[in-house]
Motif scaffolding. Structure first.
Motif, PDB file in Angstrom:
ATOM      1  N   ASP A 136       0.819  -1.218   0.000  1.00  0.00           N
ATOM      2  CA  ASP A 136       0.000   0.000   0.000  1.00  0.00           C
ATOM      3  C   ASP A 136       0.852   1.267   0.000  1.00  0.00           C
ATOM      4  N   GLY A 137       2.167   1.095   0.082  1.00  0.00           N
ATOM      5  CA  GLY A 137       3.036   2.268   0.193  1.00  0.00           C
ATOM      6  C   GLY A 137       2.968   2.933   1.549  1.00  0.00           C
ATOM      7  N   GLY A 138       2.577   2.151   2.569  1.00  0.00           N
ATOM      8  CA  GLY A 138       2.331   2.729   3.887  1.00  0.00           C
ATOM      9  C   GLY A 138       3.545   2.738   4.785  1.00  0.00           C
ATOM     10  N   ALA A 139       3.310   3.126   6.031  1.00  0.00           N
ATOM     11  CA  ALA A 139       4.376   3.334   7.010  1.00  0.00           C
ATOM     12  C   ALA A 139       4.945   2.001   7.490  1.00  0.00           C
ATOM     13  N   GLY A 140       6.261   1.910   7.477  1.00  0.00           N
ATOM     14  CA  GLY A 140       6.968   0.789   8.079  1.00  0.00           C
ATOM     15  C   GLY A 140       8.043   1.358   8.971  1.00  0.00           C
ATOM     16  N   SER A 141       9.289   1.193   8.545  1.00  0.00           N
ATOM     17  CA  SER A 141      10.386   1.805   9.296  1.00  0.00           C
ATOM     18  C   SER A 141      10.337   3.324   9.221  1.00  0.00           C
ATOM     19  N   ASP A 142       9.648   3.854   8.198  1.00  0.00           N
ATOM     20  CA  ASP A 142       9.478   5.301   8.041  1.00  0.00           C
ATOM     21  C   ASP A 142       8.031   5.669   8.360  1.00  0.00           C
ATOM     22  N   PRO A 143       7.737   6.073   9.598  1.00  0.00           N
ATOM     23  CA  PRO A 143       6.345   6.361   9.980  1.00  0.00           C
ATOM     24  C   PRO A 143       5.763   7.571   9.268  1.00  0.00           C
ATOM     25  N   SER A 144       6.618   8.402   8.657  1.00  0.00           N
ATOM     26  CA  SER A 144       6.080   9.569   7.944  1.00  0.00           C
ATOM     27  C   SER A 144       5.293   9.171   6.707  1.00  0.00           C
ATOM     28  N   MET A 145       5.382   7.899   6.302  1.00  0.00           N
ATOM     29  CA  MET A 145       4.638   7.408   5.139  1.00  0.00           C
ATOM     30  C   MET A 145       3.223   6.959   5.511  1.00  0.00           C
ATOM     31  N   LEU A 146       2.766   7.318   6.684  1.00  0.00           N
ATOM     32  CA  LEU A 146       1.465   6.898   7.208  1.00  0.00           C
ATOM     33  C   LEU A 146       0.343   7.160   6.208  1.00  0.00           C
ATOM     34  N   MET A 147      -0.444   6.124   5.911  1.00  0.00           N
ATOM     35  CA  MET A 147      -1.545   6.234   4.947  1.00  0.00           C
ATOM     36  C   MET A 147      -2.921   6.190   5.601  1.00  0.00           C
ATOM     37  N   THR A 148      -3.044   5.543   6.747  1.00  0.00           N
ATOM     38  CA  THR A 148      -4.340   5.444   7.429  1.00  0.00           C
ATOM     39  C   THR A 148      -4.819   6.842   7.802  1.00  0.00           C
ATOM     40  N   THR A 149      -6.076   7.132   7.519  1.00  0.00           N
ATOM     41  CA  THR A 149      -6.605   8.482   7.708  1.00  0.00           C
ATOM     42  C   THR A 149      -7.610   8.546   8.850  1.00  0.00           C
ATOM     43  N   ALA A 150      -7.685   9.718   9.471  1.00  0.00           N
ATOM     44  CA  ALA A 150      -8.684  10.007  10.505  1.00  0.00           C
ATOM     45  C   ALA A 150      -9.345  11.335  10.146  1.00  0.00           C
ATOM     46  N   THR A 151     -10.644  11.301   9.928  1.00  0.00           N
ATOM     47  CA  THR A 151     -11.402  12.492   9.521  1.00  0.00           C
ATOM     48  C   THR A 151     -12.397  12.858  10.612  1.00  0.00           C
ATOM     49  N   GLN A 152     -12.389  14.099  11.033  1.00  0.00           N
ATOM     50  CA  GLN A 152     -13.283  14.526  12.107  1.00  0.00           C
ATOM     51  C   GLN A 152     -14.711  14.639  11.598  1.00  0.00           C
ATOM     52  N   ASP A 153     -15.641  14.130  12.408  1.00  0.00           N
ATOM     53  CA  ASP A 153     -17.063  14.194  12.090  1.00  0.00           C
ATOM     54  C   ASP A 153     -17.800  14.569  13.372  1.00  0.00           C
ATOM     55  N   GLY A 154     -17.954  15.864  13.605  1.00  0.00           N
ATOM     56  CA  GLY A 154     -18.565  16.334  14.851  1.00  0.00           C
ATOM     57  C   GLY A 154     -17.668  15.996  16.023  1.00  0.00           C
ATOM     58  N   ASN A 155     -18.209  15.268  17.003  1.00  0.00           N
ATOM     59  CA  ASN A 155     -17.445  14.880  18.178  1.00  0.00           C
ATOM     60  C   ASN A 155     -16.808  13.503  18.012  1.00  0.00           C
ATOM     61  N   HIS A 156     -16.781  13.036  16.788  1.00  0.00           N
ATOM     62  CA  HIS A 156     -16.187  11.734  16.509  1.00  0.00           C
ATOM     63  C   HIS A 156     -15.144  11.871  15.402  1.00  0.00           C
ATOM     64  N   TRP A 157     -14.374  10.803  15.256  1.00  0.00           N
ATOM     65  CA  TRP A 157     -13.415  10.701  14.172  1.00  0.00           C
ATOM     66  C   TRP A 157     -13.686   9.391  13.437  1.00  0.00           C
ATOM     67  N   ILE A 159     -11.994   6.565  10.981  1.00  0.00           N
ATOM     68  CA  ILE A 159     -10.665   6.074  10.624  1.00  0.00           C
ATOM     69  C   ILE A 159     -10.794   5.010   9.538  1.00  0.00           C
ATOM     70  N   ASN A 160      -9.919   5.123   8.513  1.00  0.00           N
ATOM     71  CA  ASN A 160      -9.883   4.155   7.417  1.00  0.00           C
ATOM     72  C   ASN A 160      -8.430   3.854   7.050  1.00  0.00           C
ATOM     73  N   GLY A 161      -8.147   2.583   6.788  1.00  0.00           N
ATOM     74  CA  GLY A 161      -6.803   2.217   6.364  1.00  0.00           C
ATOM     75  C   GLY A 161      -6.542   0.743   6.559  1.00  0.00           C
ATOM     76  N   ARG A 162      -5.293   0.359   6.326  1.00  0.00           N
ATOM     77  CA  ARG A 162      -4.858  -1.022   6.549  1.00  0.00           C
ATOM     78  C   ARG A 162      -3.575  -1.007   7.369  1.00  0.00           C
ATOM     79  N   LYS A 163      -3.423  -2.012   8.197  1.00  0.00           N
ATOM     80  CA  LYS A 163      -2.241  -2.149   9.038  1.00  0.00           C
ATOM     81  C   LYS A 163      -1.653  -3.549   8.848  1.00  0.00           C
ATOM     82  N   ALA A 164      -0.362  -3.676   9.110  1.00  0.00           N
ATOM     83  CA  ALA A 164       0.312  -4.964   8.932  1.00  0.00           C
ATOM     84  C   ALA A 164       1.279  -5.222  10.079  1.00  0.00           C
ATOM     85  N   PHE A 165       1.562  -6.507  10.302  1.00  0.00           N
ATOM     86  CA  PHE A 165       2.467  -6.932  11.389  1.00  0.00           C
ATOM     87  C   PHE A 165       1.990  -6.393  12.738  1.00  0.00           C
ATOM     88  N   ILE A 166       0.680  -6.411  12.952  1.00  0.00           N
ATOM     89  CA  ILE A 166       0.128  -5.902  14.206  1.00  0.00           C
ATOM     90  C   ILE A 166       0.127  -7.031  15.231  1.00  0.00           C
TER      91      ILE A 166
END
Length: 394
Positions: A136-157, A159-166
């Motif tokens: 996915d081109g996401g964050a590994g050893s370089d966390p600045s490549m973070l792809m998972t997003t968090a969008t504010q919706d009123g008093n909630h957020w 979150i969408n994305g994928r994670k690996a090696f969790i």
């Protein structure tokens, strides 16, 4: 508190933990519930019940909620690590130990009651959702490549994305999710399981000591209330550093204990096993390997204690933890490899923990930052320091 008193308190707790691990936990090392993806939750619950009865559950956190110093923790976690099951049994294993440390530092009182208390009690496991799939081109050893997003919706957020090696996601009850908000990386506390967080698969990896294994996870429209943000929006990278430097070090502590035990097993084998008319240890090639182990075990111990003292001084310890992680993980790999070699065919079987320790330490050279990433980071620091002292007489 003086260093001598620190050592005495840490040594007393470590002695209780070591006795428990050797006498109670070690007999479980052949238990079939260990599993390919880590020990089962039923096995962990059984061991933790015995640890609770013995007064050694979560020994690095005191009754008033305060933590042992890093130097004291080193003594305790080395003792816990004498068995691959030990850290799980006494509740000082990754990722829970690092997550407990972070929540103790950054969580609100309400968040501590909701998310931290069950972890300290050994009633829940946790997972830290940061790494993302390479595809996915996401964050590994370089966390600045973070792809998972968090969008504010009123008093909630949302979150969408994928994670690996969790680690430990399968079966965890507490999640810490890193996502990219408009103001920057942010950490969210999540109750698990949640239907919006789906485990795609648990990876087959070389290591097998952590319950739940290491999972690839999809996060689809996860709604999290604003009071579940750890710290403030945009604090994600800063808070991750609060966790990561000590967590690298505690990995070193636990696996040092495991390699010390593997060395004990290899030594006992070399003393008892005869070949070509004498004990193996009397053959120079074998005896020298064990001597090298003894030297590197002590070097690893001293490196860990040095870094622990830096952290105890209040310094961030980023450079020191990188140096220690590289030095200790590489030394432990050599130690574990020698133990296998000394034991020959027996060393590659599951008859002892030596084979497992070898696999676990091989993975450790990658987990919490591969050796090469830490060296690269250290090289950048060397360059910066050299530029800052360019006019200094040599």
């Amino acid at each position: 508190m003086s260093g001598a008193r620190d050592d005495a308190r840490g040594a007393a707790i470590a002695a209780k933990v070591e006795a428990f691990v050797r006498e109670v936990v070690a007999p479980y090392e052949q238990d079939p519930r260990r599993g390919a993806h880590g020990p089962s939750d039923a096995l962990i619950a059984e061991l933790r019940a015995k640890a609770r009865a013995a007064g050694v559950l979560t020994p690095h956190i005191l009754a008033d909620g305060s933590h042992l110093s890093h130097h004291e923790t080193a003594q305790v976690l080395r003792a816990a690590g004498l068995s691959p099951l030990g850290p799980q049994a006494v509740n000082v294993a990754a990722p829970d130990e690092g997550n407990m440390f972070l929540l103790g530092k950054a969580a609100s009182s309400e968040q501590r009651a909701r998310f931290l208390a069950p972890l300290i009690a050994g009633e829940a496991r946790s997972a830290f959702f940061m790494t993302e799939p390479a595809a996915d081109g996401g964050a590994g050893s370089d966390p600045s490549m973070l792809m998972t997003t968090a969008t504010q919706d009123g008093n909630h957020w949302v979150i969408n994305g994928r994670k690996a090696f969790i680690t430990g996601a399968d079966g965890a009850k507490v999640g810490i999710v890193m996502a990219k908000a408009e103001v920057g990386a942010t950490l969210f506390l999540v109750d698990l399981p949640d239907p919006a967080i789906r485990i795609e698969r648990v990876l087959d990896t070389i290591d097998s000591s952590m319950p739940g294994g290491h999972a690839v996870v999809s996060i689809e429209s996860l709604r999290v209330s604003a009071d579940q943000i750890l710290g403030q929006p945009g604090d994600g990278f800063k808070l991750a550093q609060v966790r990561l430097a000590p967590a690298r070090l505690t990995h070193c502590m636990r696996w040092l204990g495991a390699c010390a035990r593997a060395h004990e097993i290899a030594t006992a084998y070399a003393v008892k096993r005869h070949a070509f008319g004498k004990p193996l240890i009397d053959h120079e090639g074998v005896g020298f390997m064990l001597a090298e182990n003894l030297i590197e075990l002590k070097q690893a111990e001293l490196m860990i204690d040095w870094c622990a003292d830096v952290l105890d001084s209040g310094a961030p310890g980023t450079t020191e933890s990188s140096m220690t992680k590289v030095a200790v993980s590489e030394a432990l790999m050599r130690i574990a490899d020698r133990c296998v070699q000394v034991m020959g065919g027996t060393g590659v079987t599951g008859d002892t923990i030596v084979e497992q320790v070898f696999r676990e330490v091989r993975a450790f050279r990658i987990y919490d930052g591969p050796t090469e990433v830490h060296k690269w980071s250290l090289a950048k620091k060397i360059k910066r320091d050299a530029a800052g002292s360019a006019n200094r007489p040599l």
